[in-house]
Design a protein around this motif. Structure first.
Motif, PDB file in Angstrom:
ATOM      1  N   MET A 266       0.865  -1.191   0.000  1.00  0.00           N
ATOM      2  CA  MET A 266       0.000   0.000   0.000  1.00  0.00           C
ATOM      3  C   MET A 266       0.899   1.238   0.000  1.00  0.00           C
ATOM      4  O   MET A 266       1.919   1.250   0.691  1.00  0.00           O
ATOM      5  N   PRO A 267       0.532   2.275  -0.725  1.00  0.00           N
ATOM      6  CA  PRO A 267       1.316   3.519  -0.640  1.00  0.00           C
ATOM      7  C   PRO A 267       1.326   4.028   0.806  1.00  0.00           C
ATOM      8  O   PRO A 267       0.314   3.911   1.510  1.00  0.00           O
ATOM      9  N   ILE A 269       2.466   7.245   3.594  1.00  0.00           N
ATOM     10  CA  ILE A 269       2.802   8.665   3.624  1.00  0.00           C
ATOM     11  C   ILE A 269       4.192   8.805   4.230  1.00  0.00           C
ATOM     12  O   ILE A 269       4.466   8.302   5.319  1.00  0.00           O
ATOM     13  N   ARG A 270       5.088   9.418   3.486  1.00  0.00           N
ATOM     14  CA  ARG A 270       6.458   9.668   3.958  1.00  0.00           C
ATOM     15  C   ARG A 270       6.752  11.139   3.691  1.00  0.00           C
ATOM     16  O   ARG A 270       6.708  11.576   2.539  1.00  0.00           O
ATOM     17  N   GLY A 271       7.074  11.899   4.712  1.00  0.00           N
ATOM     18  CA  GLY A 271       7.335  13.328   4.522  1.00  0.00           C
ATOM     19  C   GLY A 271       6.084  14.013   4.016  1.00  0.00           C
ATOM     20  O   GLY A 271       4.981  13.810   4.544  1.00  0.00           O
ATOM     21  N   ASN A 272       6.250  14.752   2.934  1.00  0.00           N
ATOM     22  CA  ASN A 272       5.107  15.503   2.404  1.00  0.00           C
ATOM     23  C   ASN A 272       4.504  14.838   1.181  1.00  0.00           C
ATOM     24  O   ASN A 272       4.067  15.509   0.247  1.00  0.00           O
ATOM     25  N   GLY A 273       4.530  13.533   1.154  1.00  0.00           N
ATOM     26  CA  GLY A 273       3.952  12.861  -0.009  1.00  0.00           C
ATOM     27  C   GLY A 273       3.766  11.389   0.277  1.00  0.00           C
ATOM     28  O   GLY A 273       3.922  10.932   1.403  1.00  0.00           O
ATOM     29  N   ILE A 274       3.426  10.660  -0.775  1.00  0.00           N
ATOM     30  CA  ILE A 274       3.259   9.214  -0.604  1.00  0.00           C
ATOM     31  C   ILE A 274       4.286   8.476  -1.440  1.00  0.00           C
ATOM     32  O   ILE A 274       4.796   9.002  -2.426  1.00  0.00           O
ATOM     33  N   THR A 277       7.075   2.319  -3.786  1.00  0.00           N
ATOM     34  CA  THR A 277       8.302   1.554  -4.047  1.00  0.00           C
ATOM     35  C   THR A 277       9.373   1.790  -2.999  1.00  0.00           C
ATOM     36  O   THR A 277      10.213   0.918  -2.755  1.00  0.00           O
ATOM     37  N   MET A 278       9.398   2.952  -2.371  1.00  0.00           N
ATOM     38  CA  MET A 278      10.448   3.241  -1.384  1.00  0.00           C
ATOM     39  C   MET A 278       9.994   2.924   0.040  1.00  0.00           C
ATOM     40  O   MET A 278      10.727   3.166   0.995  1.00  0.00           O
ATOM     41  N   SER A 279       8.834   2.373   0.170  1.00  0.00           N
ATOM     42  CA  SER A 279       8.327   2.014   1.495  1.00  0.00           C
ATOM     43  C   SER A 279       9.189   0.872   2.066  1.00  0.00           C
ATOM     44  O   SER A 279       9.540  -0.060   1.331  1.00  0.00           O
ATOM     45  N   PRO A 280       9.548   0.926   3.368  1.00  0.00           N
ATOM     46  CA  PRO A 280      10.362  -0.171   3.929  1.00  0.00           C
ATOM     47  C   PRO A 280       9.638  -1.511   3.799  1.00  0.00           C
ATOM     48  O   PRO A 280       8.415  -1.562   3.912  1.00  0.00           O
ATOM     49  N   ARG A 281      10.406  -2.563   3.583  1.00  0.00           N
ATOM     50  CA  ARG A 281       9.812  -3.897   3.477  1.00  0.00           C
ATOM     51  C   ARG A 281       9.535  -4.465   4.874  1.00  0.00           C
ATOM     52  O   ARG A 281      10.133  -4.021   5.854  1.00  0.00           O
ATOM     53  N   ASP A 282       8.674  -5.467   4.942  1.00  0.00           N
ATOM     54  CA  ASP A 282       8.448  -6.140   6.219  1.00  0.00           C
ATOM     55  C   ASP A 282       8.804  -7.623   6.077  1.00  0.00           C
ATOM     56  O   ASP A 282       9.322  -8.058   5.048  1.00  0.00           O
TER      57      ASP A 282
END
Ligand code: NAD
Length: 347
Positions: A266-267, A269-274, A277-282
């Motif tokens: 799922m996208p 929210i990181r900083g001032n946007g979404i 692809t750069m979301s940390p993996r689990d």
């Protein structure tokens, strides 16, 4: 029992004299330091002490360790070789390739062994990096970052002076040697280096060196003496995993990718946007673990030196390897001077 002369009784000479004694198979036959206070200390520590270089050279022991400031290695190691000693010289063996070739030529002429004390090849953190690479835990490795970040400036004394001072000659030598061993199936073809002069004007108080390999691999080596929050000691990237060693005291952490594609990211929210692809993996698509820690044998180099002097083993620290390290250092100084990358040939 192998008997060694110890030349220089500063921090490292004192360490060598004690190390020889503790080894059980070698000992210090005698010590000489140019400084009478250091000779007095060696005497206090129970060692036989010579009052001149001439007296030291006359001693019948046929092995010597040279632990004097960097700029004296060429002259003193050659003097020891010429008087029939096998020589274990502290790192950096020399200040440049020309000096080093001169030293090896002297060793060849005299038929004696010349070896360099690259003790950090046996450090637990570096052994863990080698282990990750030889086991192929990260797929194809493409980047190695190796850093020593201190916060106490350059040590006092000769390390703050030219020739021979500065951090490239100090920690740089160990880190370059380790990096060349880590990716030993390939060789760097280009280096780029920038020196820092935050605290010191005369010598580098740190540096950032990048080594580029023909196949696209990159090694970044960085030493700094003014970092109060250090970056990780090692950071290693491969196509299917990443490894990190945060500092000397910590184990090697590996994260491997177990499923490249994720259907339901799922996208976030990181900083001032979404970002998706750069979301940390689990843990659904990765597996994380610590590798086993292996303690290096602190006597391996010394034992190998003694065996090589008796013609029973090949030296672990080979001439070609020492020359490669020196060529990288020469190129790094040239790069820092010109501000441009420098092509190198280590074959
Ligand atoms: P140091 O300043 O503590 O000791 C050097 C000693 O050499 C001094 O006591 C000095 O009086 C003596 N000396 C200088 N010129 C001499 C001469 N012509 N004859 C006899 N003695 C002389 O320095 P150190 O930290 O012990 O470093 C010595 C060498 O060891 C350097 O090459 C350094 O790079 C190396 N070193 C290696 C490691 C390692 O882990 N391998 C660690 C520290 C230092």
């Amino acid at each position: 029992m192998h008997r060694f002369l110890v030349l220089g009784y500063g921090a490292m000479g004192m360490w060598h004299a004690g190390h020889l004694k503790k080894s059980g198979f070698a000992d210090a036959a005698g010590v000489y330091d140019i400084d009478p206070d250091r000779r007095a200390l060696a005497r206090e520590h129970g060692f036989q002490v010579f009052d001149s270089m001439e007296e030291l050279l006359q001693c019948e022991a046929d092995m010597a360790v040279a632990a004097t400031p960097n700029e004296s290695h060429d002259e003193l190691a050659c003097m020891l070789l010429r008087t029939g000693k096998h020589v274990l010289v502290e790192k950096p063996a020399a200040l440049n390739e020309k000096e080093l070739l001169h030293m090896y030529a002297e060793a060849e002429k005299t038929g004696k062994i010349l070896a360099v004390h690259m003790n950090r090849r046996f450090d637990r953190d570096f052994l863990a990096v080698q282990n990750v690479l030889t086991q192929g835990l990260l797929g194809s490795p493409f980047r190695l970052e190796s850093r020593i970040h201190g916060s106490r400036g350059v040590p006092d004394g000769w390390r703050r002076k030219n020739p021979g001072g500065g951090m490239l000659y100090d920690w740089g030598v160990h880190l370059i040697d380790q990096a060349l061993l880590a990716f030993q199936d390939d060789l760097p073809v280009r280096v780029y280096c920038r020196m820092s002069h935050i605290l010191e004007k005369e010598v580098d108080d740190g540096f950032a060196l990048t080594m580029y390999y023909g196949d696209g691999k990159t090694v970044i080596i960085e030493v700094s003496t003014c970092n109060f929050i250090p970056m990780p000691r090692f950071y290693l990237c491969g196509t299917t995993g990443t490894a990190v060693i945060r500092d000397w005291r910590e184990p090697c952490q590996v994260t491997q990718c177990t499923a490249w594609r994720e259907e339901d990211v799922m996208p976030v929210i990181r900083g001032n946007g979404i970002t998706k692809t750069m979301s940390p993996r689990d843990e659904l698509t990765t597996r994380s673990f610590q590798t086993e820690q292996r303690l290096g044998d602190p006597y391996e180099l010394l034992r190998n030196f003694c065996a090589a002097a008796e013609g029973k083993e090949e030296l672990l620290v080979k001439k070609e390897q020492t020359l490669s390290v020196m060529r990288v250092i020469d190129a790094a100084f040239r790069s820092a001077e010109t501000g441009s990358p420098v092509e190198i040939s280590l074959r």
